[in-house]
Design a protein around this motif. Structure first.
Motif, PDB file in Angstrom:
ATOM      1  N   CYS A  44      -6.848   0.674  -6.542  1.00 52.44           N
ATOM      2  CA  CYS A  44      -5.801   1.635  -6.154  1.00 52.44           C
ATOM      3  C   CYS A  44      -6.408   2.972  -5.736  1.00 52.44           C
ATOM      4  O   CYS A  44      -6.006   3.562  -4.734  1.00 52.44           O
ATOM      5  CB  CYS A  44      -4.833   1.869  -7.307  1.00 52.44           C
ATOM      6  SG  CYS A  44      -3.722   0.518  -7.638  1.00 52.44           S
ATOM      7  N   ARG A  50      -0.503   3.052  -4.934  1.00 48.78           N
ATOM      8  CA  ARG A  50       0.009   3.227  -6.294  1.00 48.78           C
ATOM      9  C   ARG A  50       0.065   1.931  -7.080  1.00 48.78           C
ATOM     10  O   ARG A  50       0.217   1.952  -8.287  1.00 48.78           O
ATOM     11  CB  ARG A  50       1.411   3.821  -6.240  1.00 48.78           C
ATOM     12  CG  ARG A  50       1.398   5.221  -5.721  1.00 48.78           C
ATOM     13  CD  ARG A  50       2.790   5.778  -5.719  1.00 48.78           C
ATOM     14  NE  ARG A  50       2.738   7.139  -5.221  1.00 48.78           N
ATOM     15  CZ  ARG A  50       3.634   8.042  -5.497  1.00 48.78           C
ATOM     16  NH1 ARG A  50       4.661   7.743  -6.254  1.00 48.78           N
ATOM     17  NH2 ARG A  50       3.521   9.248  -5.014  1.00 48.78           N
ATOM     18  N   CYS A  51      -0.003   0.820  -6.405  1.00 47.43           N
ATOM     19  CA  CYS A  51       0.159  -0.472  -7.062  1.00 47.43           C
ATOM     20  C   CYS A  51      -1.039  -1.350  -6.686  1.00 47.43           C
ATOM     21  O   CYS A  51      -1.535  -1.313  -5.562  1.00 47.43           O
ATOM     22  CB  CYS A  51       1.480  -1.063  -6.578  1.00 47.43           C
ATOM     23  SG  CYS A  51       1.626  -2.815  -6.588  1.00 47.43           S
TER      24      CYS A  51
END
Length: 106
Positions: A44, A50-51
């Motif tokens: 990330c 973000r994921c």
């Protein structure tokens, strides 16, 4: 936006996929799950996502394309926001005027 070296992205993506397979084979093993989550976090950070799934997808796209085509596919930091009609303006604020009192200085 700075992009990481493709060799580093490839190495991290391989590690992420290997830990993913191990985690799926032994989901109750806390050490494996923790290491898998750590490798996802690293991916990330490298890819600016973000994921971990998004980061893995972005890493795969980055590795199979050229830099220019990757940046064209990932324009989220360059794309105009909906409703915005012109260049972004930056407002700079200076120190408060000497004759004004701040709300804290009542």
């Amino acid at each position: 936006m700075l992009l990481p070296a493709k060799a580093e992205v490839a190495r991290q993506l391989r590690q992420y996929r290997a830990w993913e397979r191990m985690m799926l084979a032994a989901p109750a093993d806390r050490r494996i799950r923790s290491t898998f989550e750590d490798s996802g976090y690293t991916l990330c950070v490298l890819m600016g996502k973000r994921c971990a799934r998004e980061a893995a997808d972005a890493a795969e796209r980055y590795l199979r394309t050229t830099l220019v085509s990757y940046l064209r596919e990932e324009p989220e930091y360059l794309r105009e926001k909906p409703g915005r009609t012109g260049p972004r303006t930056v407002t700079r604020r200076g120190p408060p005027a000497p004759d004004r009192r701040s709300p804290a200085g009542r």
